[in-house]
Design an enzyme around this catalytic site. Structure first.
Site, PDB file in Angstrom:
ATOM      1  NE  ARG A  33       2.138   5.962  10.363  1.00  0.00           N
ATOM      2  CZ  ARG A  33       1.107   5.191   9.989  1.00  0.00           C
ATOM      3  NH1 ARG A  33       1.066   4.285   9.363  1.00  0.00           N
ATOM      4  NH2 ARG A  33      -0.195   5.620  10.554  1.00  0.00           N
ATOM      5  CG  HIS A  84      -0.261   0.056   2.560  1.00  0.00           C
ATOM      6  ND1 HIS A  84       0.314  -0.828   3.076  1.00  0.00           N
ATOM      7  CD2 HIS A  84      -0.069   1.049   3.446  1.00  0.00           C
ATOM      8  CE1 HIS A  84       1.099  -0.680   4.308  1.00  0.00           C
ATOM      9  NE2 HIS A  84       0.771   0.779   4.288  1.00  0.00           N
ATOM     10  CG  HIS A 133       5.249   1.198   2.877  1.00  0.00           C
ATOM     11  ND1 HIS A 133       4.707   2.359   2.381  1.00  0.00           N
ATOM     12  CD2 HIS A 133       4.700   0.940   3.999  1.00  0.00           C
ATOM     13  CE1 HIS A 133       3.805   2.735   3.050  1.00  0.00           C
ATOM     14  NE2 HIS A 133       3.752   2.095   4.357  1.00  0.00           N
ATOM     15  CG  ASP A 164       1.566   5.232   4.572  1.00  0.00           C
ATOM     16  OD1 ASP A 164       1.351   4.187   4.744  1.00  0.00           O
ATOM     17  OD2 ASP A 164       2.761   5.743   4.750  1.00  0.00           O
TER      18      ASP A 164
END
Length: 285
Positions: free
Chosen positions: A276, A115, A261, A117
């Site tokens: 993150r 995917h 990723h 983000d």
């Protein structure tokens, strides 16, 4: 893309993948240490290599948020984000650790798919910064695919066919939990160009992913499914990939505008803890 390592004073950029990925040597991203020239070197490396790694960073949450904000406004990771660090809504926890029988963070291992983000928003994230404080001794790699290199490698006939097409992106419920009816109404499917132009480099890349792209606009269902299957198979070829093998205190930065990723499986007896932060993006074109 540059093919040789470069330096700016104490920083060195070392390519580590075929078409994507570089390690930055000699950088400390804490605000009290990293000067503007150093940051511009990092930013250029990100544009050149799409994914950059900095080893042995010693960061507090304030450091990570301050560093991320140098790239642009920091967002809260999108809708349905229950796993943020207390006192830091911009910092999302990724972990398999349980506290009182409940997960403390998003668990991205067995269920993770390729995917980019939050492409289910009008303005998908420009990029992300991920900091590792606990890593398993094996597994738990993060794979990245170079969507620019994948686009360039397509036959001219395919590029000519897809250059003006648009694709539909939706929120995948395995990404962060089921939506209520009101949440679904507030987050309809989004249409983005199937081929995106990078706003800073001007280069083109594919802008689809198996996790969030469900259809191509204007095509019959069978034709749309066949085209997406073809593209998904193409962009996950080994020649477009970089595999990041995590080490303790790694800081990883990636450009969501030209990559996708996924994380890989690891033995759940080991702990994984990462933080993150995400950078606001713009409308793809």
């Amino acid at each position: 893309m540059p093919s040789e390592a470069g330096t700016t004073d104490t920083l060195k950029v070392r390519p580590i993948g075929k078409t994507i990925g570089a390690e930055i040597i000699g950088a400390d991203v804490r605000e009290s240490v990293l000067d503007e020239d150093g940051f511009q070197c990092l930013k250029q490396a990100l544009l050149d290599y799409k994914v950059i790694t900095l080893r042995n960073q010693m960061l507090e949450p304030d450091d990570q948020v301050a560093f991320t904000s140098k790239f642009g406004p920091v967002n809260d990771g999108g809708p349905k984000n229950p796993f943020f660090l207390e006192g830091y809504p911009e910092v999302t926890i990724l972990s398999n650790i349980l506290k009182d029988g409940k997960p403390i963070g998003f668990q991205t291992d067995q269920t993770d798919e390729w995917h980019t983000d939050i492409t289910y928003l009008d303005k998908p994230s420009m990029g992300a910064v991920l900091y590792a404080t606990e890593v398993p001794p094996e597994g738990a790699d993060t794979l990245f695919a170079d969507l620019e290199a994948a686009y360039i490698a397509l036959p001219d006939t395919v590029r000519g066919r897809i250059d003006k097409l648009r694709a539909i992106h939706t929120y995948p419920e395995q990404y962060g939990g089921k939506l209520t009816e009101s949440e679904k109404a507030a987050m309809p499917a989004r249409s983005h160009p199937l081929v995106r132009t990078h706003p800073e480099t001007g280069r083109k890349s594919l802008f689809v992913s198996p996790m969030m792209t469900i259809a191509v606009e204007g095509l019959r269902e069978e034709e749309s499914d066949d085209l997406l299957k073809e593209l998904f198979g193409h962009i996950t070829k080994p020649e477009f990939m970089y595999t990041h093998k995590w080490e303790l205190n790694d800081l990883l930065i990636w450009d969501n505008r030209c990559t996708m990723h996924k994380s890989t499986w690891f033995d759940p007896k080991y702990s994984r803890l990462m933080y993150r932060t995400m950078i606001d993006g713009d409308v793809p074109y």
